[in-house]
Design a protein around this motif. Structure first.
Motif, mmCIF file in Angstrom:
data_model
loop_
_atom_site.group_PDB
_atom_site.id
_atom_site.type_symbol
_atom_site.label_atom_id
_atom_site.label_comp_id
_atom_site.label_asym_id
_atom_site.label_seq_id
_atom_site.Cartn_x
_atom_site.Cartn_y
_atom_site.Cartn_z
ATOM 1 N N GLY A 24 60.759 39.469 73.583
ATOM 2 C CA GLY A 24 61.401 38.688 72.983
ATOM 3 C C GLY A 24 61.254 38.775 71.429
ATOM 4 O O GLY A 24 62.040 38.252 70.716
ATOM 5 N N LEU A 25 60.196 39.458 71.112
ATOM 6 C CA LEU A 25 60.011 39.510 69.745
ATOM 7 C C LEU A 25 61.126 40.424 68.782
ATOM 8 O O LEU A 25 61.261 40.300 67.731
ATOM 9 C CB LEU A 25 58.687 40.029 69.219
ATOM 10 C CG LEU A 25 57.272 39.440 69.654
ATOM 11 C CD1 LEU A 25 56.031 39.980 69.356
ATOM 12 C CD2 LEU A 25 57.521 37.857 69.286
ATOM 13 N N TYR A 26 61.583 41.047 69.622
ATOM 14 C CA TYR A 26 62.687 41.948 69.210
ATOM 15 C C TYR A 26 63.879 41.108 68.986
ATOM 16 O O TYR A 26 64.857 41.421 68.108
ATOM 17 C CB TYR A 26 63.100 43.365 70.115
ATOM 18 C CG TYR A 26 62.009 44.379 70.250
ATOM 19 C CD1 TYR A 26 61.801 45.296 69.185
ATOM 20 C CD2 TYR A 26 61.155 44.419 71.136
ATOM 21 C CE1 TYR A 26 60.714 46.224 69.145
ATOM 22 C CE2 TYR A 26 60.175 45.197 71.401
ATOM 23 C CZ TYR A 26 60.020 46.279 70.378
ATOM 24 O OH TYR A 26 58.963 47.253 70.395
ATOM 25 N N LEU A 27 64.137 40.295 69.647
ATOM 26 C CA LEU A 27 65.148 39.388 69.446
ATOM 27 C C LEU A 27 65.088 38.575 68.315
ATOM 28 O O LEU A 27 65.873 38.322 67.365
ATOM 29 C CB LEU A 27 65.385 38.248 70.465
ATOM 30 C CG LEU A 27 66.607 37.487 70.481
ATOM 31 C CD1 LEU A 27 66.977 36.979 72.060
ATOM 32 C CD2 LEU A 27 66.278 36.014 69.731
ATOM 33 N N ALA A 28 63.638 37.909 67.997
ATOM 34 C CA ALA A 28 63.252 37.293 66.814
ATOM 35 C C ALA A 28 63.421 38.153 65.509
ATOM 36 O O ALA A 28 64.049 37.511 64.648
ATOM 37 C CB ALA A 28 61.913 36.658 66.834
ATOM 38 N N LYS A 29 62.992 39.530 65.559
ATOM 39 C CA LYS A 29 63.264 40.112 64.253
ATOM 40 C C LYS A 29 64.566 40.569 64.173
ATOM 41 O O LYS A 29 64.897 40.362 63.056
ATOM 42 C CB LYS A 29 62.487 41.374 64.623
ATOM 43 C CG LYS A 29 62.394 42.751 63.649
ATOM 44 C CD LYS A 29 61.801 42.202 62.480
ATOM 45 C CE LYS A 29 61.815 43.248 61.314
ATOM 46 N NZ LYS A 29 61.335 42.722 60.005
ATOM 47 N N ALA A 30 65.510 40.890 65.062
ATOM 48 C CA ALA A 30 66.847 41.010 64.791
ATOM 49 C C ALA A 30 67.779 39.991 64.082
ATOM 50 O O ALA A 30 68.258 39.898 63.204
ATOM 51 C CB ALA A 30 67.466 41.770 66.016
ATOM 52 N N ALA A 31 67.206 38.959 64.965
ATOM 53 C CA ALA A 31 67.833 37.555 64.114
ATOM 54 C C ALA A 31 67.621 37.374 62.837
ATOM 55 O O ALA A 31 68.271 36.798 62.133
ATOM 56 C CB ALA A 31 67.534 36.512 65.233
ATOM 57 N N ALA A 32 66.273 37.566 62.608
ATOM 58 C CA ALA A 32 65.699 37.278 61.176
ATOM 59 C C ALA A 32 66.389 38.240 60.451
ATOM 60 O O ALA A 32 66.770 37.857 59.062
ATOM 61 C CB ALA A 32 64.251 37.067 61.363
#
Length: 536
Positions: free
Chosen positions: A79-87
């Motif tokens: 899920g951290l990849y989603l957080a990073k991409a969204a940020a």
């Protein structure tokens, strides 16, 4: 008491925000420009009609008020990849983790043996940001816990992370398409302060569905249906085994000097390179655990260099990751057993004569929890037919590997797909227009999950979804109703800017010509393609 204890300095480079402004940071200039660009061409989503407020307004005013675009519940790697991409897309993102320490399976469970995904021709399917991790693992630059720690700290740099939160009431409204829409969440931090946060998107990223379990959701059948059990049981968890003072060079030298027949007699099915070792099942089969809940399977070992070795091979059955007592009990079983396993390795593996224990992980590698219905649930027939979807967010691959449970300790392989599409819909919680499922929470049947669960599959999907959320900002669309043209536009962006190719890909159909009845039985597990003889 929680089973998770923080690894020393694990959060040294992570900013933990426990203050009122935890998730109120201002979007970047990129976000503002995206907002302006899209407002020229897109109609803003209408204000949803209030269904129910979980906290009265008078009480809400007493809480610390926060706002975000995306709230991630949990700190599992995928899920951290989603957080990073969204940020990176300029969205306001924050991470609320119910666990007291960061990093889940990777940093706390120390599951540092990475399984790559490949198609039937051994071509790598790893793509997007996660490829950096797998490349570093392969070339030896990312092998030890501090290497993974540094990598994951980079992923969340600049994103507020709050550990040890207690999830409270959830505010729901009616979305424009009739689905439920999560508007807010009340949570309590470790200092006892209550917070009330609003957001546009919510992401389940724990290994026990800490957030989604608070919603009205339907659990899909699990492995108990495959094995005819009445009791719910998940694939065995692993307790990672850590050793030091192993002479890997000697192990490899002796192994390579042996004739094939001699090697097979002594070690069984076995593979050994400078970097990893696989199976050695003649050694593990000879071991008798001290508890029926334990099983030493053919192992995956990684050379962490300088005599350190990490092994994934000790299974612990009947673990409920949502129950701290169950997890604590499993950890205690593992810690008691591993010294005996060390003696087995000392006696049977060359180069292990002086090996010693190298500590214990503070947590388990949890493979599976409940499966909840998503907008589309992937089936075994989807995987084995190489099916692709218009809303692909990842290209998956990996054998359909069902790890053992008490009814079948060795587990079973249900087939080997070439490659297949993983759609956005399999990450959208059914009945909700803004709740996303990350990592292990992917919408797949208990059988299909054996393949889909592998990290590169869902990590790439998470990154794609993070980009999509940024691209949808300011439009009238939600993840539950992205039109085909918009989805295709984002997929082209993923290919050009993020090196994620999810369109124009074809997978081999391993079930060509099968009848509808045969495919149905494949999906329920009545047919195992590895043993079934299809009559053309």
């Amino acid at each position: 008491m929680s089973p998770i204890k923080p690894i020393a300095n694990c959060l040294s480079a992570i900013t933990i925000f426990l203050s009122l402004s935890a998730c109120n940071h201002t979007p970047s200039e990129q976000s503002e420009s995206l907002k302006e660009k899209r407002s020229q061409t897109s109609e803003r989503i209408g204000s949803p009609q209030l269904l129910s407020a979980s906290t009265p307004i008078s009480e809400e005013k007493k809480l610390a008020q926060e706002q975000a675009d995306v709230v991630l519940i949990g700190s599992e790697l995928e899920g951290l990849y989603l957080a990073k991409a969204a940020a990176d897309e300029g969205l306001r993102v924050c991470i609320l983790d119910p666990r007291p320490a960061f990093g889940g399976q990777v940093l706390q469970g120390e599951m540092l043996f990475l399984d790559a995904t490949r198609d039937a021709h051994r071509k790598s399917l790893v793509q997007g940001r996660v490829k950096e991790l797998f490349d570093g693992f392969k070339n030896g630059q990312i092998r030890k816990i501090h290497d993974f720690q540094h990598y994951m700290e980079k992923l969340v740099k600049g994103i507020p992370v709050t550990q040890a939160v207690r999830i409270g009431q959830v505010g729901k409204v009616t979305g424009v398409d009739g689905n439920e829409h999560i508007s807010s969440l009340t949570y309590t931090t470790s200092d006892g302060v209550q917070h009330h946060i609003t957001a546009s998107s919510w992401v389940e990223n724990t290994d026990y569905a800490a957030f989604v379990n608070q919603l009205h959701v339907t659990r899909a059948p699990g492995l108990e249906k495959l094995y005819g059990q009445s009791k719910i049981e998940y694939m065995g968890s692993s307790y990672m085994m850590k050793f030091k003072h192993v002479n890997w060079k000697k192990w490899l030298s002796v192994f390579n000097s042996m004739k094939l027949e001699e090697r097979k007699k002594k070690f069984g099915t076995a593979f050994l390179t400078e970097s990893y070792a696989l199976s050695f099942d003649a050694v593990t089969k000879a071991y008798k655990p001290t508890s029926d809940r334990l099983f030493l399977r053919g192992f995956n070992a990684i050379n962490q260099l300088n005599g350190d070795v990490l092994i994934n091979g000790l299974l612990i059955f009947d673990v409920n990751p949502a129950d701290d007592a169950s997890v604590n009990q499993a950890i205690a079983l593992g810690q008691k057993e591993i010294p005996f396993i060390l003696e087995l390795f000392r006696k049977n593996l060359p180069g292990w004569e002086n090996a010693e224990l190298n500590g214990f992980p503070p947590y388990l590698y949890i493979r599976e929890y409940n499966h909840y219905e998503t907008a589309y649930t992937l089936q075994a027939s989807d995987l084995l037919s190489g099916r692709m979807f218009d809303d692909n967010v990842s290209i998956g691959g990996y054998p359909i590997d069902l790890q053992g449970i008490t009814a079948n300790k060795w587990g079973v392989e249900m087939g080997r797909p070439d490659k297949y599409g993983i759609p956005l819909r399999s990450f959208v919680l059914k009945g909700y227009d803004n709740v996303l499922m990350a990592g292990k929470n992917v919408g797949a049947s208990a059988i299909a999950y054996g393949s889909v669960r592998i990290q590169p599959n869902t990590s790439t999907a998470a990154e794609s979804i993070g980009v999509l959320l940024g691209e949808l900002r300011g439009t009238k669309y939600t993840v539950a109703n992205v039109p085909a043209m918009e989805m295709e536009r984002v997929q082209h962006l993923l290919a050009m800017k993020y090196h994620i190719n999810v369109i124009g890909v074809r997978g081999e159909n391993r079930v060509q010509g099968w009848s509808k009845d045969e495919l149905q039985k494949l999906d329920t597990g009545e047919i195992n393609i590895t043993t079934y003889k299809h009559k053309k």
